[in-house]
Scaffold this motif. Structure first.
Motif, PDB file in Angstrom:
ATOM      1  N   PHE A 160       0.868   5.044   4.050  1.00 30.44           N
ATOM      2  CA  PHE A 160       2.207   5.439   3.777  1.00 30.44           C
ATOM      3  C   PHE A 160       2.856   5.728   1.905  1.00 30.44           C
ATOM      4  N   ALA A 161       1.959   3.566   2.090  1.00 34.27           N
ATOM      5  CA  ALA A 161       2.275   3.557   0.061  1.00 34.27           C
ATOM      6  C   ALA A 161       0.857   4.094  -0.244  1.00 34.27           C
ATOM      7  N   VAL A 167      -5.332   9.258  -3.276  1.00 34.15           N
ATOM      8  CA  VAL A 167      -6.868   8.430  -2.970  1.00 34.15           C
ATOM      9  C   VAL A 167      -7.811   8.894  -3.443  1.00 34.15           C
ATOM     10  N   PRO A 168      -8.995   8.277  -3.976  1.00 31.71           N
ATOM     11  CA  PRO A 168      -9.891   9.304  -4.748  1.00 31.71           C
ATOM     12  C   PRO A 168     -10.786  10.559  -3.559  1.00 31.71           C
ATOM     13  N   LEU A 169     -10.373  11.859  -3.955  1.00 31.51           N
ATOM     14  CA  LEU A 169     -10.665  12.968  -2.878  1.00 31.51           C
ATOM     15  C   LEU A 169     -10.805  13.527  -4.615  1.00 31.51           C
ATOM     16  N   ASP A 170     -12.541  14.238  -3.948  1.00 31.56           N
ATOM     17  CA  ASP A 170     -12.839  15.027  -4.967  1.00 31.56           C
ATOM     18  C   ASP A 170     -12.941  16.646  -4.677  1.00 31.56           C
ATOM     19  N   ALA A 171     -13.330  17.053  -5.373  1.00 30.77           N
ATOM     20  CA  ALA A 171     -13.179  18.865  -5.221  1.00 30.77           C
ATOM     21  C   ALA A 171     -13.206  19.423  -4.342  1.00 30.77           C
ATOM     22  N   ASP A 172     -14.061  18.606  -3.024  1.00 33.70           N
ATOM     23  CA  ASP A 172     -13.912  18.878  -1.907  1.00 33.70           C
ATOM     24  C   ASP A 172     -13.031  18.562  -0.763  1.00 33.70           C
ATOM     25  N   LYS A 173     -12.840  17.531  -1.803  1.00 31.72           N
ATOM     26  CA  LYS A 173     -11.300  17.868  -0.811  1.00 31.72           C
ATOM     27  C   LYS A 173     -11.966  16.319   0.380  1.00 31.72           C
ATOM     28  N   GLN A 174     -12.505  15.674   0.094  1.00 30.87           N
ATOM     29  CA  GLN A 174     -13.317  14.063   0.468  1.00 30.87           C
ATOM     30  C   GLN A 174     -12.862  13.100  -0.014  1.00 30.87           C
ATOM     31  N   PHE A 175     -12.864  12.082   0.929  1.00 29.34           N
ATOM     32  CA  PHE A 175     -12.165  10.492   0.100  1.00 29.34           C
ATOM     33  C   PHE A 175     -13.999  10.227  -0.262  1.00 29.34           C
ATOM     34  N   THR A 176     -13.732   9.531  -1.137  1.00 32.63           N
ATOM     35  CA  THR A 176     -14.894   8.956  -2.310  1.00 32.63           C
ATOM     36  C   THR A 176     -14.725   7.631  -2.480  1.00 32.63           C
ATOM     37  N   GLY A 177     -14.339   7.075  -2.328  1.00 37.32           N
ATOM     38  CA  GLY A 177     -13.518   5.462  -2.273  1.00 37.32           C
ATOM     39  C   GLY A 177     -14.054   4.839  -1.505  1.00 37.32           C
ATOM     40  N   ALA A 178     -14.089   3.337  -1.872  1.00 34.61           N
ATOM     41  CA  ALA A 178     -14.408   2.417  -0.703  1.00 34.61           C
ATOM     42  C   ALA A 178     -12.957   1.882  -0.113  1.00 34.61           C
ATOM     43  N   PHE A 179     -13.247   1.958   0.951  1.00 36.99           N
ATOM     44  CA  PHE A 179     -11.919   1.220   1.975  1.00 36.99           C
ATOM     45  C   PHE A 179     -11.243  -0.225   1.485  1.00 36.99           C
ATOM     46  N   GLY A 180     -11.828  -0.395   0.850  1.00 31.84           N
ATOM     47  CA  GLY A 180     -11.127  -1.962  -0.511  1.00 31.84           C
ATOM     48  C   GLY A 180     -10.377  -1.742  -1.382  1.00 31.84           C
ATOM     49  N   GLU A 181     -10.666  -0.013  -1.867  1.00 30.31           N
ATOM     50  CA  GLU A 181      -9.576   0.511  -2.713  1.00 30.31           C
ATOM     51  C   GLU A 181      -8.611   0.605  -2.252  1.00 30.31           C
ATOM     52  N   LEU A 182      -7.898   0.525  -0.932  1.00 31.39           N
ATOM     53  CA  LEU A 182      -6.494   0.800  -0.440  1.00 31.39           C
ATOM     54  C   LEU A 182      -5.816  -0.464  -0.738  1.00 31.39           C
ATOM     55  N   PRO A 185      -1.807  -3.423  -4.460  1.00 29.55           N
ATOM     56  CA  PRO A 185      -0.677  -4.079  -4.697  1.00 29.55           C
ATOM     57  C   PRO A 185       0.167  -3.889  -3.928  1.00 29.55           C
ATOM     58  N   TYR A 186       0.820  -2.364  -5.129  1.00 33.02           N
ATOM     59  CA  TYR A 186       1.469  -1.230  -4.330  1.00 33.02           C
ATOM     60  C   TYR A 186       1.410  -0.782  -2.807  1.00 33.02           C
ATOM     61  N   ALA A 187       0.478  -0.663  -2.271  1.00 38.84           N
ATOM     62  CA  ALA A 187       0.293  -0.300  -0.775  1.00 38.84           C
ATOM     63  C   ALA A 187       0.301  -1.646  -0.080  1.00 38.84           C
ATOM     64  N   LEU A 188       0.188  -3.340  -0.470  1.00 41.90           N
ATOM     65  CA  LEU A 188       0.291  -4.353  -0.053  1.00 41.90           C
ATOM     66  C   LEU A 188       1.973  -4.770   0.147  1.00 41.90           C
ATOM     67  N   LEU A 189       2.746  -4.056  -1.064  1.00 36.88           N
ATOM     68  CA  LEU A 189       4.090  -4.197  -0.826  1.00 36.88           C
ATOM     69  C   LEU A 189       4.836  -3.248   0.203  1.00 36.88           C
ATOM     70  N   GLY A 190       4.107  -2.080   0.554  1.00 34.47           N
ATOM     71  CA  GLY A 190       4.449  -1.595   1.286  1.00 34.47           C
ATOM     72  C   GLY A 190       4.423  -1.894   2.693  1.00 34.47           C
ATOM     73  N   VAL A 233      12.655  -4.285  -0.251  1.00 34.05           N
ATOM     74  CA  VAL A 233      12.961  -3.107   0.154  1.00 34.05           C
ATOM     75  C   VAL A 233      13.105  -2.524  -1.209  1.00 34.05           C
ATOM     76  N   VAL A 234      14.392  -3.183  -1.823  1.00 37.89           N
ATOM     77  CA  VAL A 234      14.577  -2.939  -3.072  1.00 37.89           C
ATOM     78  C   VAL A 234      13.679  -2.554  -4.059  1.00 37.89           C
ATOM     79  N   GLY A 235      12.236  -3.454  -3.944  1.00 38.40           N
ATOM     80  CA  GLY A 235      11.659  -3.676  -5.007  1.00 38.40           C
ATOM     81  C   GLY A 235      10.545  -2.214  -4.684  1.00 38.40           C
ATOM     82  N   PHE A 236      10.245  -2.816  -3.218  1.00 41.37           N
ATOM     83  CA  PHE A 236       8.985  -1.365  -2.824  1.00 41.37           C
ATOM     84  C   PHE A 236      10.107   0.027  -3.695  1.00 41.37           C
TER      85      PHE A 236
END
Length: 369
Positions: A160-161, A167-182, A185-190, A233-236
């Motif tokens: 959910f974070a 996420v990197p979505l292109d004009a065709d609504k397709q995910f174009t990034g690498a898994f490591g990009e997810l 810091p914000y996602a890990l804090l989530g 929780v307060v920080g996130f």
């Protein structure tokens, strides 16, 4: 409010119900190895206590397996019903917002697959733990319950974070990034936020649902979790609000903090019911903050805001949403009523005295206090 907005809110409500109810299930599974072992006080390592004196005539009452059975039995009648919220939320997401469903699963496919495997492992471990009278078998099942609780508890915050961040979505609504990009810091804090919050929620639930030494240990675990959970929780929440929130999302953030502080005060005062209400309010408000920060998008694009998936361009046809709305109006009250009745029937506390001896163990002798 149009049908698209109605179904966005309804999906938010379904995930909120899932996190509030399944959240303490995860917390129970996460804490089961710790509370099942018992504290130094309940094991008698720091001198005699009221608990150990009262249990002296019950040689098997304070064994690790008995305590773990107490912990597991607190969620035994309800855990599978709580998972129905996720099934319903997933079905509603697929039917109401197919573009959101497809793009999210294409981007988070590996993570969601691991989450699903962990949930299956947890289900099998809970169902089959008592089928074989073998300590090694039960230990493997306990490991499965632990893994199947920790992985989803961390994964849902991470997912959910990333949804809120985009996420990197292109004009065709397709995910174009690498898994490591997810794994920013914000996602890990989530992930850390939901992990700690569900652990605290589970500890408070155990304090509410158990008696004797298990309740004492649950109280100690909850008190240890209070400070780190509050800070995370307060920080996130503040990061979410300042980076993605709007004016009104200060309300769920304030409610989340109020729930934590109120739950902490109730816990220290020994008011288990109010403490559980506080942590439940925190989970509810935190989920509302995430969905509020997301709206009107359902999956933002980090490439170009023009590629964002919104409640309008990701939804099904109006006729589909209309038929689904009538079905939801008819079925939802029945499901809520049945689940409320289940919780009412199994509302009493559980202690080691309520756990029958395992196969081959002598009958337990319970003395009057």
């Amino acid at each position: 409010m149009g049908l698209q907005e109605f179904w966005f809110v309804l999906i938010g409500v379904l995930f909120t119900g899932y996190f509030v109810l399944e959240g303490f299930d995860f917390g129970v599974g996460m804490l089961m190895p710790i509370l099942g072992r018992g504290s130094a006080y309940t094991r008698g390592e720091r001198g005699p206590s009221v608990v150990t004196q009262a249990a002296s005539s019950r040689p098997d009452a304070l064994t690790a397996d008995t305590r773990r059975r107490v912990v597991l039995n607190t969620i035994g009648p309800v855990w599978d019903g709580n998972e129905v919220w996720l099934i319903t939320a997933g079905g509603a997401l697929f039917a109401a917002f197919p573009e959101w469903y497809a793009s999210m699963f294409s981007g988070f496919y590996l993570a969601l697959l691991l989450l699903l495997v962990a949930l299956i492992l947890r289900i099998c471990a809970i169902e089959y733990r008592g089928k074989i009278d073998d300590p090694r078998w039960r230990a493997r099942c306990d490991l499965g319950i632990g893994i199947g609780s920790w992985v989803p508890a961390l994964a849902w915050g991470w997912v959910f974070a990333n949804i809120v961040r985009g996420v990197p979505l292109d004009a065709d609504k397709q995910f174009t990034g690498a898994f490591g990009e997810l794994f920013g810091p914000y996602a890990l804090l989530g992930a850390l936020t939901t992990g700690l919050l569900f652990a605290l929620h589970g500890a408070v639930f155990l304090a509410l649902k158990t008696a004797g030494e298990v309740r004492d240990d649950a109280h100690r675990a909850a008190r240890l979790l209070l400070v780190p959970t509050t800070l995370v929780v307060v920080g996130f929440g503040l990061w979410t609000q300042f980076a993605y929130g709007s004016g009104w999302t200060w309300i769920p953030l304030a409610l989340a903090v109020f729930g934590l502080l109120g739950g902490a005060a109730a816990l220290l005062a020994g008011r288990d019911g109010w403490s559980f209400a506080g942590t439940a309010l925190t989970v509810l408000a935190a989920t509302a903050l995430l969905f509020g920060a997301l709206f009107p998008d359902v999956l933002p694009s980090t490439i170009d805001p023009a590629f964002n998936l919104t409640v309008d361009n990701a939804s099904s046809t109006p006729y589909t949403l209309k038929v689904m709305s009538w079905a939801a109006v008819i079925v939802t009250p029945v499901v809520l009523g049945y689940q409320a009745w289940t919780y009412w029937v199994f509302r009493k506390r559980i202690s080691v005295e309520h756990i029958p001896p395992g196969i081959g163990l002598p009958p337990r002798v319970v003395t009057e206090e």
